[in-house]
Write an enzyme that holds these catalytic residues in place. Sequence first.
Site, PDB file in Angstrom:
ATOM      1  N   THR A  27      65.744  30.836  27.157  1.00  0.00           N
ATOM      2  CA  THR A  27      67.152  30.715  26.732  1.00  0.00           C
ATOM      3  C   THR A  27      67.353  31.402  25.544  1.00  0.00           C
ATOM      4  OG1 THR A  27      66.943  28.486  25.687  1.00  0.00           O
ATOM      5  CG2 THR A  27      67.841  28.469  27.985  1.00  0.00           C
ATOM      6  N   ARG A  35      70.419  23.781  33.703  1.00  0.00           N
ATOM      7  CA  ARG A  35      70.911  22.611  33.238  1.00  0.00           C
ATOM      8  C   ARG A  35      72.085  22.994  32.342  1.00  0.00           C
ATOM      9  NH1 ARG A  35      65.394  22.079  33.068  1.00  0.00           N
ATOM     10  NH2 ARG A  35      64.699  20.456  34.658  1.00  0.00           N
ATOM     11  N   HIS A 122      55.781  27.986  38.552  1.00  0.00           N
ATOM     12  CA  HIS A 122      57.022  27.964  39.390  1.00  0.00           C
ATOM     13  C   HIS A 122      57.284  29.456  40.068  1.00  0.00           C
ATOM     14  CE1 HIS A 122      59.144  24.412  37.396  1.00  0.00           C
ATOM     15  NE2 HIS A 122      57.875  23.987  37.952  1.00  0.00           N
ATOM     16  N   CYS A 130      56.275  37.865  51.606  1.00  0.00           N
ATOM     17  CA  CYS A 130      56.947  37.529  53.143  1.00  0.00           C
ATOM     18  C   CYS A 130      56.152  36.089  53.472  1.00  0.00           C
ATOM     19  CB  CYS A 130      56.381  38.473  54.171  1.00  0.00           C
ATOM     20  SG  CYS A 130      56.353  38.125  55.679  1.00  0.00           S
ATOM     21  N   CYS A 133      53.406  36.608  56.651  1.00  0.00           N
ATOM     22  CA  CYS A 133      52.176  37.212  56.455  1.00  0.00           C
ATOM     23  C   CYS A 133      51.632  37.467  55.203  1.00  0.00           C
ATOM     24  CB  CYS A 133      52.199  38.700  57.147  1.00  0.00           C
ATOM     25  SG  CYS A 133      53.213  40.039  56.267  1.00  0.00           S
ATOM     26  N   SER A 196      59.980  23.104  26.421  1.00  0.00           N
ATOM     27  CA  SER A 196      60.168  22.320  27.755  1.00  0.00           C
ATOM     28  C   SER A 196      60.353  20.745  27.346  1.00  0.00           C
ATOM     29  CB  SER A 196      58.669  22.208  28.242  1.00  0.00           C
ATOM     30  OG  SER A 196      59.040  21.533  29.564  1.00  0.00           O
ATOM     31  N   SER A 197      61.638  20.341  28.084  1.00  0.00           N
ATOM     32  CA  SER A 197      62.086  19.076  28.078  1.00  0.00           C
ATOM     33  C   SER A 197      60.843  18.065  28.915  1.00  0.00           C
ATOM     34  CB  SER A 197      63.400  18.780  28.423  1.00  0.00           C
ATOM     35  OG  SER A 197      63.695  19.714  29.586  1.00  0.00           O
TER      36      SER A 197
HETATM   37 ZN    ZN Z   1      55.252  39.766  56.982  1.00  0.00          ZN
END
Ligand code: ZN
Length: 255
Positions: A27, A35, A122, A130, A133, A196-197
Amino acid sequence: MDNISLISDMILKSKKLVVFTGAGISTESGVSDFRSPGGIWDRFDPSELNFQSFMASEAGREKYWQFSKALWPEIANAKPNPGHYAIAELHRLGRLDCVITQNIDDLHQKSGIPEEKVIELHGTLKWVICLECGQRYPREQIQLRLESGVKAPRCDACGGITKPATIAFGQAMPERETREAEARAAACDLFLVAGSSLVVYPAAQMPLIAKSNGAKLVIINLTPTPHDHYADVVIQGKTGPAMSQIAEQVKARLA
Ligand code: ZN
């Protein structure tokens, strides 16, 4: 001794420093946090952007991509801030084992920390994947397709559903990254949380893994976290200024 000197001291004595970062550090680079009010999250409803809706229908995917299309320019243009550069400085000084991050914005890599030292819990917005595949596409390439009017891009190789390589609400955590992060947290002797909270899993778990394996714990965050009482040092404030002072002091004392 003040907290900055205490933490610098702990870093100088540490043999394995793991830095854990969350939305708070980004941020400060102008990246929106879902948030906090303002920015892109005012225009989209996070509850509509979960993994189940994405998988359930073409309309769900189109909605998700509409959001992602609007988010990308903000991420692509974001620059690392003093907090990121301070962590990169610790890396250059040979004091950093790795960064574990909840962020998807590539800012640690942009600050000069090598790819292999950044564990992205994350995922990342830099790639589109994809789901059938596994083919990866650079985000810029997919963004051009979105801008040309494609609403939910398909894979060139197999026609499968593609999705940004991030972990959506309701999507399973990436196994390899989660295991790697847990192993690094368990093996370190100093675990430093920056921005980080510590409320969502597995973020909430990591400091406890470190602490229960004998590491010291430092938490730097604007607001209190549920783990502050476990920490050896807590700084309640912005990540950029605190990390800059710490990195400067470590550098000065190594010189
Ligand atoms: Zn694919």
